[in-house]
Write an enzyme that holds these catalytic residues in place. Sequence first.
Site, PDB file in Angstrom:
ATOM      1  N   CYS A  35       0.818  -1.210   0.000  1.00 54.11           N
ATOM      2  CA  CYS A  35       0.000   0.000   0.000  1.00 54.11           C
ATOM      3  C   CYS A  35       0.854   1.263   0.000  1.00 54.11           C
ATOM      4  O   CYS A  35       0.343   2.353  -0.231  1.00 54.11           O
ATOM      5  CB  CYS A  35      -0.918   0.023   1.219  1.00 54.11           C
ATOM      6  N   CYS A 104      -2.039  -3.842   8.298  1.00 50.72           N
ATOM      7  CA  CYS A 104      -1.692  -2.516   8.824  1.00 50.72           C
ATOM      8  C   CYS A 104      -1.146  -2.635  10.245  1.00 50.72           C
ATOM      9  O   CYS A 104      -0.245  -1.896  10.635  1.00 50.72           O
ATOM     10  CB  CYS A 104      -2.904  -1.608   8.808  1.00 50.72           C
TER      11      CYS A 104
HETATM   12 FE1  FES Z   1      -1.375   0.439   4.246  1.00 54.28          FE
HETATM   13 FE2  FES Z   1      -3.135   0.163   6.130  1.00 54.28          FE
HETATM   14  S1  FES Z   1      -3.493   0.163   4.001  1.00 54.28           S
HETATM   15  S2  FES Z   1      -1.007   0.255   6.325  1.00 54.28           S
END
Ligand code: FES
Length: 147
Positions: A35, A104
């Site tokens: 992400c 996360c």
């Molecule tokens: Fe990247 Fe939560 S989506 S740390």
Amino acid sequence: MEAYSEKVIEHYSNPRNVGEIVDASGVGEVGNPVCGDIMRIYLKIENDVITDVKFKTFGCGAAIASSSISTELIKGKTIDEALKITNKQVVEELGGLPPVKLHCSVLAEEAIRSAIADYYRKEGKLTEDEIKAKCGDTASHCEDCHH
Ligand code: FES
């Protein structure tokens, strides 16, 4: 879509220990390549005890809530106690996270480990192998989501 727990929302809206420590004993920065989010944790360590902790997270709400609760979990703890904290514990403390957000919480565990590893490196008493044995290689190892 699964809802976030009240605790996640509360920590996201009012994160604890945000900021940085200028003369930190150790700083850990980890990123999630999937992400692109980044988490940085600053530790002040005195006599093996984490006396202060601050964080800066450039990431999603779950990552911010995970960082916030982690700082509360490790403040006042010894290094060894802090190294025992897992992402599962972070998730439990938060009252759960939606499955797609479990990774996360892994960032928080890794950031703590990486900050402690940084402290050991600065201290210069342990070899690199000993540091790895204690702190892991801080590579992602989320059991739940395989990120
Ligand atoms: Fe990247 Fe939560 S989506 S740390």
